[in-house]
Design a protein around this motif. Structure first.
Motif, PDB file in Angstrom:
ATOM      1  N   ALA A 262      47.591  37.845  40.874  1.00 39.62           N
ATOM      2  CA  ALA A 262      47.132  37.886  39.262  1.00 39.62           C
ATOM      3  C   ALA A 262      47.817  36.955  38.450  1.00 39.62           C
ATOM      4  CB  ALA A 262      47.870  39.323  38.919  1.00 39.62           C
ATOM      5  N   SER A 263      49.062  36.433  38.828  1.00 37.12           N
ATOM      6  CA  SER A 263      49.559  35.403  38.079  1.00 37.12           C
ATOM      7  C   SER A 263      48.937  34.190  38.009  1.00 37.12           C
ATOM      8  CB  SER A 263      51.028  35.362  38.234  1.00 37.12           C
ATOM      9  OG  SER A 263      51.743  36.423  38.191  1.00 37.12           O
ATOM     10  N   ALA A 264      48.397  33.945  39.483  1.00 36.59           N
ATOM     11  CA  ALA A 264      47.399  32.660  39.638  1.00 36.59           C
ATOM     12  C   ALA A 264      46.085  32.511  39.044  1.00 36.59           C
ATOM     13  CB  ALA A 264      47.430  32.558  41.162  1.00 36.59           C
ATOM     14  N   LEU A 265      45.384  33.748  38.875  1.00 40.74           N
ATOM     15  CA  LEU A 265      44.391  34.083  38.222  1.00 40.74           C
ATOM     16  C   LEU A 265      44.386  33.854  36.614  1.00 40.74           C
ATOM     17  CD1 LEU A 265      42.905  37.002  40.155  1.00 40.74           C
ATOM     18  CD2 LEU A 265      41.882  34.630  40.136  1.00 40.74           C
ATOM     19  N   ARG A 266      45.805  34.335  36.089  1.00 42.67           N
ATOM     20  CA  ARG A 266      45.980  34.171  34.792  1.00 42.67           C
ATOM     21  C   ARG A 266      46.170  32.621  34.446  1.00 42.67           C
ATOM     22  NH1 ARG A 266      47.664  38.820  31.790  1.00 42.67           N
ATOM     23  NH2 ARG A 266      49.118  37.573  30.552  1.00 42.67           N
ATOM     24  N   PHE A 267      46.753  32.106  35.283  1.00 44.65           N
ATOM     25  CA  PHE A 267      47.052  30.578  35.124  1.00 44.65           C
ATOM     26  C   PHE A 267      45.694  29.853  35.048  1.00 44.65           C
ATOM     27  CE2 PHE A 267      47.185  26.471  37.147  1.00 44.65           C
ATOM     28  CZ  PHE A 267      48.110  25.825  36.290  1.00 44.65           C
TER      29      PHE A 267
END
Length: 331
Positions: free
Chosen positions: A105-110
């Motif tokens: 999820a953090s990677a997709l937010r990035f």
């Protein structure tokens, strides 16, 4: 009688003293020379190892010694929990799935997608006890409920100005959140669902061991023999030679585990090994494609030498689902 006055020491005594001192000095000189030579050899060996590690890391993208240590620690902890107490394995799986869902999820937010991270983690972890205690039907229901929970959370966030976006981007955010729930918790909880079955822990263990050996076989053969890229646009470091090595290792492991661990006929081991190497390779390439689309090397840096948790679970996720299907068919 009076003692005679002491005179100069006899010549023999002088010679013995000089001989002893010479021997001591010679011994000290040899010891010093040995120490210097030992230090030079240690420094040369260390430099050679460092140079080799630099070459390996440049070719594979991993810090090999650190990766091996972390991999062994995780593997032993997982195997111990799976064999001795299934409930501990469930907790272990929940932690892995939670961390993996959070980092994806953090990677997709990035990359620009507004995916609510903590609702994603909560929904993902909920699938693990559902699979363990409620079985297949409970796992499906909780997964659908998790997708709905993350979706409604994202829709509710529109009320806050910094989360407002266009309808198209909102649907893209919802799709990203749904993808995480299906890719990580849904597939990963199949290992828990399998372990919860009577005798299923041995099938889960066989699938995990086979996938790990597939990764090792591909790594070793690709490192030593790899020349022809397998999917250069997706993962330039993967080669057909590495894939061939993983197939050989998977078939051998499948037959051995089938006979001695699963108590199935040898020919089932051939099927099991081939299926595991195919699903593991697809999982590895899928994660590489995700990272390529996101423009990142690793999903995260939480595991030194490995990248993130998804970098270690990418092959296991689809393999766990297929192992459960094989269990239902053949067990």
């Amino acid at each position: 009688m009076t003692d005679a006055p002491e005179g100069p020491p006899p010549v023999a005594a002088k010679r013995r003293g000089l001989f002893t001192r010479a021997k001591r000095e010679e011994f000290e000189a040899r010891t010093h020379a040995f120490e210097e030579d030992f230090r030079a050899q240690v420094a040369a060996t260390r430099a050679q190892i460092d140079a080799t590690n630099v070459k390996i890391e440049a070719r594979t993208g991993r810090n090999l010694p650190l990766a091996i240590l972390i991999g062994l620690a995780l593997g032993l902890a997982l195997i111990a929990s799976l064999i001795f107490v299934k409930a501990i394995f469930m907790i272990f799986a929940a932690v892995l799935i939670g961390f993996t869902a959070f980092e994806l999820a953090s990677a997709l937010r990035f990359a620009g997608r507004d995916v609510p991270r903590w609702p994603t983690v909560i929904a993902g972890i909920a699938t693990v006890p559902a699979a363990f205690f409620l079985g297949d039907q409970g796992k499906w229901l909780v997964t659908l409920a998790g997708i709905l929970f993350v979706t409604l959370w994202r829709v509710a966030e529109i009320a806050r100005p910094r989360h407002r976006t266009s309808a198209r981007d909102l649907w893209a955010d919802i799709a990203a959140g749904t993808f995480i729930q299906v890719y990580v918790p849904f597939l990963g909880s199949f290992a828990v669902l399998l372990a919860a079955q009577d005798g299923g822990e041995w099938w889960a263990l066989a699938s995990l061991v086979t996938v790990v050996l597939v990764d090792i076989g591909a790594y070793a053969s690709g490192l030593t023999l790899g020349k022809h890229p397998m999917a250069p646009r997706i993962s330039p470091k993967k080669t057909w030679e590495g894939f061939a090595g993983s197939v050989v290792v998977a078939i051998i492991a499948g037959v051995v585990l089938s006979i001695f661990l699963l108590h199935e006929p040898w020919w089932f081991g051939l099927i099991f090994g081939v299926v595991m190497v195919l699903t593991a390779t697809v999982g590895d390439l899928t994660e590489s494609l995700i990272k390529r689309d996101l423009g990142i090397k690793d999903i995260s840096t939480w595991l030194p030498g490995h990248g993130g948790f998804l970098d270690r679970l990418d092959s296991i996720l689809p393999s766990a689902a297929v192992a459960y299907i094989l269990f239902l068919i053949f067990s």
